[in-house]
Design an enzyme around this catalytic site. Structure first.
Site, PDB file in Angstrom:
ATOM      1  CG  ASP A 191       2.136  -8.818 -14.098  1.00 36.77           C
ATOM      2  OD1 ASP A 191       3.215  -8.758 -13.468  1.00 36.77           O
ATOM      3  OD2 ASP A 191       1.674  -9.867 -14.575  1.00 36.77           O
ATOM      4  CG  PHE A 192       7.912  -5.281 -12.431  1.00 34.73           C
ATOM      5  CD1 PHE A 192       8.300  -4.025 -12.874  1.00 34.73           C
ATOM      6  CD2 PHE A 192       8.877  -6.271 -12.333  1.00 34.73           C
ATOM      7  CE1 PHE A 192       9.616  -3.758 -13.201  1.00 34.73           C
ATOM      8  CE2 PHE A 192      10.196  -6.017 -12.667  1.00 34.73           C
ATOM      9  CZ  PHE A 192      10.568  -4.755 -13.096  1.00 34.73           C
ATOM     10  CG  ASP A 232       8.317  -5.784   0.249  1.00 32.65           C
ATOM     11  OD1 ASP A 232       8.905  -6.822   0.609  1.00 32.65           O
ATOM     12  OD2 ASP A 232       7.465  -5.224   0.968  1.00 32.65           O
ATOM     13  CE  LYS A 277       8.350  -9.916   0.359  1.00 35.92           C
ATOM     14  NZ  LYS A 277       7.190  -9.366   1.088  1.00 35.92           N
ATOM     15  CG  ASP A 303       1.398  -3.678  -5.772  1.00 36.46           C
ATOM     16  OD1 ASP A 303       2.264  -3.813  -4.879  1.00 36.46           O
ATOM     17  OD2 ASP A 303       0.482  -4.516  -5.957  1.00 36.46           O
ATOM     18  CD1 TRP A 337       8.670  -1.367   2.571  1.00 35.73           C
ATOM     19  CD2 TRP A 337      10.094  -1.805   0.894  1.00 35.73           C
ATOM     20  NE1 TRP A 337       9.337  -2.536   2.865  1.00 35.73           N
ATOM     21  CE2 TRP A 337      10.200  -2.826   1.853  1.00 35.73           C
ATOM     22  CE3 TRP A 337      10.873  -1.868  -0.262  1.00 35.73           C
ATOM     23  CZ2 TRP A 337      11.093  -3.906   1.705  1.00 35.73           C
ATOM     24  CZ3 TRP A 337      11.755  -2.940  -0.412  1.00 35.73           C
ATOM     25  CH2 TRP A 337      11.867  -3.940   0.560  1.00 35.73           C
ATOM     26  N   PRO A 388       0.785  -1.241   0.000  1.00 36.66           N
ATOM     27  CG  PRO A 388       0.128  -0.864   2.232  1.00 36.66           C
ATOM     28  CD  PRO A 388       0.860  -1.839   1.353  1.00 36.66           C
ATOM     29  N   GLY A 389       2.156   1.170  -0.037  1.00 38.81           N
ATOM     30  CA  GLY A 389       2.958   2.390  -0.161  1.00 38.81           C
ATOM     31  C   GLY A 389       3.806   2.740   1.052  1.00 38.81           C
TER      32      GLY A 389
END
Ligand code: SAM
Length: 258
Positions: free
Chosen positions: A86-87, A174, A214, A69, A36, A33-34
């Site tokens: 979608d990255f 992440d 991560k 995201d 980081w 949700p932001g």
């Protein structure tokens, strides 16, 4: 007042390894949700407010963070969000590159408040800009003269025409798939996500830049680290105190891109 407790993981890691600096260009994969992003905005000074920076300096660099995201993300001052994206899709990577290219040109003419001034934003997963890309084609002579300060800013007018190679100071991931609880399923899935971020970092990362991701522990972590070692001077693993000890989560860092 962070959006999620995950913020502390990044705070703890960065306090130790010091990869975030004012003025940098940062790509953050899996940003919702932001939390980081809130930490990144402060540390790279992308809102231009200088909060969260210990040694303030006049003319301190103003950074840029692009957060992507699959999920929606509430707006945050100083951040550019690509949500609903979608990255791992080529389309998303192209959107990121478009933003980087626009941002790069705006920086070269000395505009530090890119987000408002140039009016780049993202709505419904689409990059929207009040200024079209054509209008952002500034002359080479301008590109050569002007440069804003330290950190992530380009030093010269090379590689125009939307080429974003070597532009990003830090790539963070992440990203996590929906966990099934089965390591044999979850581990390879998160490794795929890390690999996609790493491929982006290798292609678009600045030399001397950094990569942090991560991963859930498993057989492929060593392989990922081996891959990282080819491209980064220093590779290390991190388990910040706020990451639950019963979780297999760990963070792999590549420092100083070759
Ligand atoms: N760092 C975030 C924060 O502090 O607010 C938390 C991120 S959360 C642990 C992981 C995120 O990765 C989820 O929001 C998920 O939607 C996102 N994600 C997973 N796969 C993705 C993909 N292929 N592209 C973009 N985001 C993805």
């Amino acid at each position: 007042n962070y959006r999620a407790r995950s913020a502390f993981k990044l705070i703890e890691i960065d306090d130790k390894v010091k990869i975030l600096k004012p003025g940098q260009i940062v790509l953050e994969c899996g940003a919702a949700p932001g939390a980081w992003t809130q930490v990144i905005v402060q540390r790279i000074n992308s809102d231009g407010k200088g909060t969260g920076i210990k040694k303030r300096r006049k003319g301190m660099g103003v950074g840029t963070v692009i957060g992507i995201d699959l999920l929606p993300i509430a707006p945050l001052e100083g951040a550019i969000f690509l949500d609903g994206c979608d990255f791992t899709s080529l389309e998303s990577v192209q959107k990121i590159k478009d933003i980087l290219a626009m941002n790069r040109k705006a920086r070269i003419i000395g505009d530090s408040s890119i987000n408002e001034e140039v009016g780049i934003g993202v709505r419904d997963g689409m990059v929207v800009g009040e200024v079209g890309r054509d209008e952002l084609k500034f002359g080479e002579e301008v590109a050569d003269k002007e440069d804003t300060g330290e950190g992530g800013n380009e030093k010269n007018g090379e590689s125009t025409n939307g080429d974003t190679n070597g532009l990003v100071d830090v790539v963070l991931s992440d990203m996590a798939p929906n966990a099934t609880g089965q390591r044999s399923t979850d581990h390879p899935r998160i490794v795929r996500l890390v690999e996609s971020a790493l491929v982006f970092a290798i292609k678009n990362g600045k030399s001397g830049g950094h990569f942090l991701a991560k991963v859930w522990d498993g057989s492929d972590v060593k392989r990922l680290e081996g891959f990282l070692e080819k491209y980064y001077e220093k590779v290390s693993r991190h388990k910040p105190p706020s990451s639950r000890s019963d979780s297999s989560e760990l963070f792999i860092l590549g420092k100083f891109k070759k």
